[in-house]
Design a protein around this motif. Sequence first.
Motif, mmCIF file in Angstrom:
data_model
loop_
_atom_site.group_PDB
_atom_site.id
_atom_site.type_symbol
_atom_site.label_atom_id
_atom_site.label_comp_id
_atom_site.label_asym_id
_atom_site.label_seq_id
_atom_site.Cartn_x
_atom_site.Cartn_y
_atom_site.Cartn_z
ATOM 1 N N ASN A 62 8.609 -20.094 -7.087
ATOM 2 C CA ASN A 62 6.971 -20.201 -6.248
ATOM 3 C C ASN A 62 7.140 -20.163 -5.205
ATOM 4 N N GLY A 63 7.852 -20.197 -4.146
ATOM 5 C CA GLY A 63 7.912 -20.287 -3.346
ATOM 6 C C GLY A 63 7.574 -22.077 -1.924
ATOM 7 N N GLU A 64 7.238 -23.186 -3.640
ATOM 8 C CA GLU A 64 7.894 -24.023 -2.995
ATOM 9 C C GLU A 64 8.304 -24.845 -2.438
ATOM 10 N N ILE A 65 9.496 -24.460 -1.930
ATOM 11 C CA ILE A 65 10.185 -25.194 -1.061
ATOM 12 C C ILE A 65 10.914 -24.361 -0.685
ATOM 13 N N ARG A 66 11.849 -25.300 0.470
ATOM 14 C CA ARG A 66 12.894 -23.175 0.600
ATOM 15 C C ARG A 66 14.173 -24.559 0.818
ATOM 16 N N GLN A 67 15.079 -23.733 0.911
ATOM 17 C CA GLN A 67 16.763 -23.903 0.831
ATOM 18 C C GLN A 67 17.200 -24.751 2.576
ATOM 19 N N LEU A 68 17.587 -26.013 2.855
ATOM 20 C CA LEU A 68 18.389 -26.239 3.954
ATOM 21 C C LEU A 68 19.189 -26.108 4.148
ATOM 22 N N LEU A 69 19.937 -26.827 3.098
ATOM 23 C CA LEU A 69 21.631 -26.951 2.942
ATOM 24 C C LEU A 69 22.263 -26.861 1.629
ATOM 25 N N ALA A 70 23.113 -26.187 1.063
ATOM 26 C CA ALA A 70 23.684 -26.755 -0.490
ATOM 27 C C ALA A 70 22.913 -27.844 -1.171
ATOM 28 N N ASP A 71 22.064 -27.591 -1.347
ATOM 29 C CA ASP A 71 21.562 -28.395 -2.642
ATOM 30 C C ASP A 71 20.342 -29.821 -1.909
ATOM 31 N N VAL A 72 20.323 -29.183 -0.583
ATOM 32 C CA VAL A 72 19.241 -29.666 -0.100
ATOM 33 C C VAL A 72 17.938 -28.708 0.427
ATOM 34 N N TYR A 73 16.921 -29.413 0.031
ATOM 35 C CA TYR A 73 15.248 -28.398 0.061
ATOM 36 C C TYR A 73 14.568 -29.663 0.896
ATOM 37 N N VAL A 74 13.849 -28.519 1.151
ATOM 38 C CA VAL A 74 11.597 -29.530 1.944
ATOM 39 C C VAL A 74 11.140 -28.452 1.527
ATOM 40 N N ASP A 75 9.562 -28.572 1.413
ATOM 41 C CA ASP A 75 8.717 -28.711 1.435
ATOM 42 C C ASP A 75 8.151 -27.289 2.361
ATOM 43 N N THR A 76 8.555 -25.795 2.241
ATOM 44 C CA THR A 76 8.088 -25.158 3.467
ATOM 45 C C THR A 76 6.961 -24.766 3.859
ATOM 46 N N GLU A 77 6.220 -25.944 3.764
ATOM 47 C CA GLU A 77 5.652 -25.840 4.972
ATOM 48 C C GLU A 77 5.705 -26.481 6.070
ATOM 49 N N THR A 78 6.880 -27.430 5.655
ATOM 50 C CA THR A 78 7.506 -28.038 6.762
ATOM 51 C C THR A 78 8.498 -27.731 8.327
ATOM 52 N N PRO A 79 7.543 -27.365 9.092
ATOM 53 C CA PRO A 79 8.136 -26.602 10.189
ATOM 54 C C PRO A 79 9.697 -26.890 10.778
ATOM 55 N N ASP A 80 10.847 -26.417 11.067
ATOM 56 C CA ASP A 80 12.211 -26.701 11.422
ATOM 57 C C ASP A 80 12.405 -27.910 12.091
ATOM 58 N N SER A 81 13.219 -28.923 12.371
ATOM 59 C CA SER A 81 13.139 -29.261 14.051
ATOM 60 C C SER A 81 14.665 -30.201 14.009
ATOM 61 N N PRO A 82 15.163 -30.505 14.577
ATOM 62 C CA PRO A 82 16.137 -31.716 15.162
ATOM 63 C C PRO A 82 15.703 -33.157 13.766
ATOM 64 N N GLU A 83 15.336 -33.207 13.750
ATOM 65 C CA GLU A 83 14.665 -34.642 13.043
ATOM 66 C C GLU A 83 14.834 -34.264 11.606
ATOM 67 N N LEU A 84 14.359 -32.358 11.101
ATOM 68 C CA LEU A 84 14.774 -32.231 10.241
ATOM 69 C C LEU A 84 16.077 -32.440 9.528
ATOM 70 N N ARG A 85 17.124 -31.155 10.325
ATOM 71 C CA ARG A 85 18.149 -30.913 9.826
ATOM 72 C C ARG A 85 19.050 -32.145 10.153
ATOM 73 N N ALA A 86 18.708 -32.963 10.613
ATOM 74 C CA ALA A 86 19.079 -34.826 10.341
ATOM 75 C C ALA A 86 19.090 -35.282 9.426
ATOM 76 N N SER A 87 17.993 -35.428 8.767
ATOM 77 C CA SER A 87 17.799 -36.176 7.712
ATOM 78 C C SER A 87 18.400 -35.684 6.506
ATOM 79 N N ALA A 88 18.780 -34.204 6.892
ATOM 80 C CA ALA A 88 19.103 -33.148 5.933
ATOM 81 C C ALA A 88 20.139 -33.725 5.072
ATOM 82 N N ALA A 89 21.239 -33.072 6.740
ATOM 83 C CA ALA A 89 22.484 -34.153 6.519
ATOM 84 C C ALA A 89 23.046 -35.065 6.506
ATOM 85 N N GLU A 90 21.950 -36.329 6.966
ATOM 86 C CA GLU A 90 23.006 -37.525 5.987
ATOM 87 C C GLU A 90 21.961 -37.907 4.277
ATOM 88 N N LEU A 91 21.372 -37.582 3.643
ATOM 89 C CA LEU A 91 21.210 -36.538 2.346
ATOM 90 C C LEU A 91 23.417 -36.594 2.499
#
Length: 282
Positions: free
Chosen positions: A27-56
Amino acid sequence: MSFPPFFCGLPFTGRQAGKKLKWLLANGEIRQLLADVYVDTETPDSPELRASAAELLRPADGIACGQFAAWLHGIDTTALGPKPPRAQWTREAADVVQVRGVPVISPIATGVELAMHLPRPFALSAVDALLRSGKADRWAIRAASAQYEGQRGIKQANEILRYADRRAESPGESWLRLRLIDAGFGTPDLQVRVNGPTREYRLDLGYPEPVDGVRLGLEYDSDRWHSGDRVQVRDEERRIGLKALGWHIIPVRRTDLWGSYPALELAVGSFLCQWPRLPRRW
C-alpha cells in the motif's frame, strides 16, 4: 490503518513490523532502506536516517565498508535505480571514522574500495561523486591505494584514480568521459565555458583543439531533464547558438552509452579524424 507510533519517522526491521510488513509495502506506506530495514514513506532521507538503519543491522565490532560505507557517506554508487544497498561489514580496518555514531571506513578508504570493486563505469562515477562531495581528495585516495598493492582490483583502481575528476556533475558525464578515453580520443576537458555575444555556455565535455576551424563538444542529456518537447526545442536552439560560435555539439543519451553499437565512438572519431579503439570495453 493506524501506523504504530514507534515506526513513525524511525527505521525498523521486518521482524518488528511482523505480519503487517507485506500490507504496508503493497500500500506504499513504507519504503525499503536496506535489506530487511524499512521506514515510513513520509520520512525524508538524511544521514541520520541512514545511520539509524545501519545500527539495526550492525554486528558487534562491525565497521561499515564498501558500497555500504559510500551510502553512509552520502555517495550514490550505481545511479541506475533505487535498489537498496546491501549492508557490508568488516572487523579489520585501519582508517575508521564515525558517521552519526556508526563506525565506517573513511571516505578515502571508501574511494579506494569503490575504485577496486565496482564495475569500471560505476567505479568512475562513484569516485567522481566522492570527490565532488569534498569528503576526499584524489591525491589522498591515490596515496592510500598504495596500501592495497597486490590485492584483487588494484590494477583497475589505479586506472580509475588516474581518470577521476571532481568536476563531473553527474554519473552520465563520468560514463561518457570513460567511453571517450577507452576509445583512444584522450581525456576531454570538463565544464568547458564558451562565451557568446549575449550569454555564456557551459559544455559537459569538450575537445577545444579545432578541426578545420570547428571545436567538438559533447553533452549528456539525461532522460529526466531532457525528455519533454519544450526542452528538446530549447536544446536544439542551444546547439544552433554554439554552432555559430564554432562548436559542433554531439548530444548523448543513456541509450548511446549503454547500447551495444558503437555509434558514439564512430561519430566522435569521424569529427576528430581518428579511428576509435574498438571493440568497446563495456
